[in-house]
Design an enzyme around this catalytic site. Structure first.
Site, PDB file in Angstrom:
ATOM      1  N   GLY A 214      37.536  37.406 105.725  1.00 36.99           N
ATOM      2  CA  GLY A 214      38.762  36.670 105.829  1.00 36.99           C
ATOM      3  C   GLY A 214      38.651  35.092 105.811  1.00 36.99           C
ATOM      4  O   GLY A 214      37.571  34.740 106.155  1.00 36.99           O
ATOM      5  N   SER A 215      39.854  34.448 105.877  1.00 36.62           N
ATOM      6  CA  SER A 215      39.504  33.178 106.148  1.00 36.62           C
ATOM      7  C   SER A 215      39.215  32.606 107.264  1.00 36.62           C
ATOM      8  O   SER A 215      38.187  31.337 107.570  1.00 36.62           O
ATOM      9  CB  SER A 215      41.059  32.406 105.817  1.00 36.62           C
ATOM     10  OG  SER A 215      41.906  32.832 106.763  1.00 36.62           O
TER      11      SER A 215
ATOM     12  N   GLY B  30      38.074  38.722 112.139  1.00 36.36           N
ATOM     13  CA  GLY B  30      39.421  38.295 112.427  1.00 36.36           C
ATOM     14  C   GLY B  30      40.379  39.308 112.343  1.00 36.36           C
ATOM     15  O   GLY B  30      40.198  40.492 112.671  1.00 36.36           O
ATOM     16  N   ALA B  31      41.722  38.854 112.583  1.00 35.73           N
ATOM     17  CA  ALA B  31      42.689  39.966 112.556  1.00 35.73           C
ATOM     18  C   ALA B  31      44.102  39.245 112.078  1.00 35.73           C
ATOM     19  O   ALA B  31      44.319  38.051 111.857  1.00 35.73           O
ATOM     20  CB  ALA B  31      43.050  40.281 113.962  1.00 35.73           C
TER      21      ALA B  31
ATOM     22  N   GLY C  51      43.122  41.602 103.731  1.00 39.80           N
ATOM     23  CA  GLY C  51      42.311  41.693 102.528  1.00 39.80           C
ATOM     24  C   GLY C  51      41.658  42.767 102.062  1.00 39.80           C
ATOM     25  O   GLY C  51      40.875  42.693 101.268  1.00 39.80           O
TER      26      GLY C  51
ATOM     27  N   GLU D 194      35.205  47.237 107.718  1.00 44.05           N
ATOM     28  CA  GLU D 194      35.381  46.529 109.066  1.00 44.05           C
ATOM     29  C   GLU D 194      35.373  47.353 110.085  1.00 44.05           C
ATOM     30  O   GLU D 194      34.738  47.153 111.252  1.00 44.05           O
ATOM     31  CB  GLU D 194      36.556  45.734 109.141  1.00 44.05           C
ATOM     32  CG  GLU D 194      36.712  44.467 108.222  1.00 44.05           C
ATOM     33  CD  GLU D 194      37.905  43.793 107.958  1.00 44.05           C
ATOM     34  OE1 GLU D 194      37.651  42.624 107.326  1.00 44.05           O
ATOM     35  OE2 GLU D 194      38.884  44.319 108.336  1.00 44.05           O
TER      36      GLU D 194
ATOM     37  N   LYS E  58      48.837  34.938 115.189  1.00 47.39           N
ATOM     38  CA  LYS E  58      48.574  36.325 115.042  1.00 47.39           C
ATOM     39  C   LYS E  58      48.953  37.110 116.227  1.00 47.39           C
ATOM     40  O   LYS E  58      48.757  38.309 116.290  1.00 47.39           O
ATOM     41  CB  LYS E  58      47.170  36.462 114.685  1.00 47.39           C
ATOM     42  CG  LYS E  58      46.768  35.857 113.425  1.00 47.39           C
ATOM     43  CD  LYS E  58      47.561  36.004 112.195  1.00 47.39           C
ATOM     44  CE  LYS E  58      47.300  35.063 110.925  1.00 47.39           C
ATOM     45  NZ  LYS E  58      45.801  35.284 110.559  1.00 47.39           N
TER      46      LYS E  58
END
Length: 217
Positions: free
Chosen positions: A29-30, A82-83, A97, A103, A121
């Site tokens: 992810g970003s 991430g989340a 994603g 994951e 988030k």
């Protein structure tokens, strides 16, 4: 400060948890990309990495980091990912994603899971973000009906295929007051590979970047 700056900040902060010459689990992810960029600039030396997606594998290899299959390394000391949402108990929704199955496998194999996210988030109760559910293609309609029976509104993510060759249903409006039970109920449905609830195995640490700086949960 922008959301991109918050991602940069938590990516930098996660470096404190990374030991030189270790094999590191790396998510997708970003925000994870911001961490990978920070890792590349930090001078820290990794023995290798275990990646949760083909996209992350490509990014790591472009930086000269060896990527190993999880079966080659067994357990990991640290996983960073991430989340899409996190709650006060560090339980997560992931899978925006579509990489949540891999994951979850890497998280399960890791002694410590550090989640990096921005304050947008953070939620009191999970469920504002639709819950991704990876399904075997022949079971898409069957699983969708079962998810409706559980109180959700599934939407097929058309045109998307996971790295495992499966489909994703994004489920809206589920009651996730008890996310551990819901995770188990969904994952027990025939045809489900895994859902994006990380409640049974939550993060050990959440690093959240926001307008007031870095918060650790």
């Amino acid at each position: 400060m922008s959301q991109e700056q918050w991602k940069h900040d938590v990516g930098e902060a996660a470096l404190d948890y990374v030991e030189d010459d270790s094999v590191l689990g790396v998510g997708t992810g970003s925000t994870v990309n911001a961490f990978i960029d920070a890792l590349a600039a930090s001078g820290k030396r990794l023995e290798a990495a275990v990646s949760s997606s083909e996209a992350t594998t490509r990014r790591l290899r472009e930086l000269g980091i060896e990527v190993l299959d999880l079966n080659q390394v067994g357990g990991l000391d640290l996983y960073i990912d991430g989340a899409d949402e996190f709650d006060p108990h560090r339980r997560l929704i992931k899978g925006g994603g579509g990489a949540h199955t891999r994951e979850k496998i890497v998280a399960e194999a890791s002694r410590r899971f550090v989640c990096i996210a921005d304050e947008s988030k953070r939620v009191g109760v999970l469920g504002r973000f639709p819950l991704p559910v990876e399904v075997i293609p022949m079971a898409r309609s069957l699983v969708a009906r079962k998810l409706v029976a559980l109180g959700g509104q599934p939407e097929w993510r058309e045109g998307f295929t996971t790295d495992n060759g499966n489909l994703v249903l994004d489920v809206h409006n589920l009651d996730l007051v008890d996310p551990v039970s819901m995770e188990q109920n969904i994952n027990n449905l025939p045809g489900v590979v895994d859902c994006g609830l990380f409640a049974r195995r939550p993060a050990d640490v959440v690093l959240a970047g926001g307008p007031d700086g870095l918060n650790t949960l």
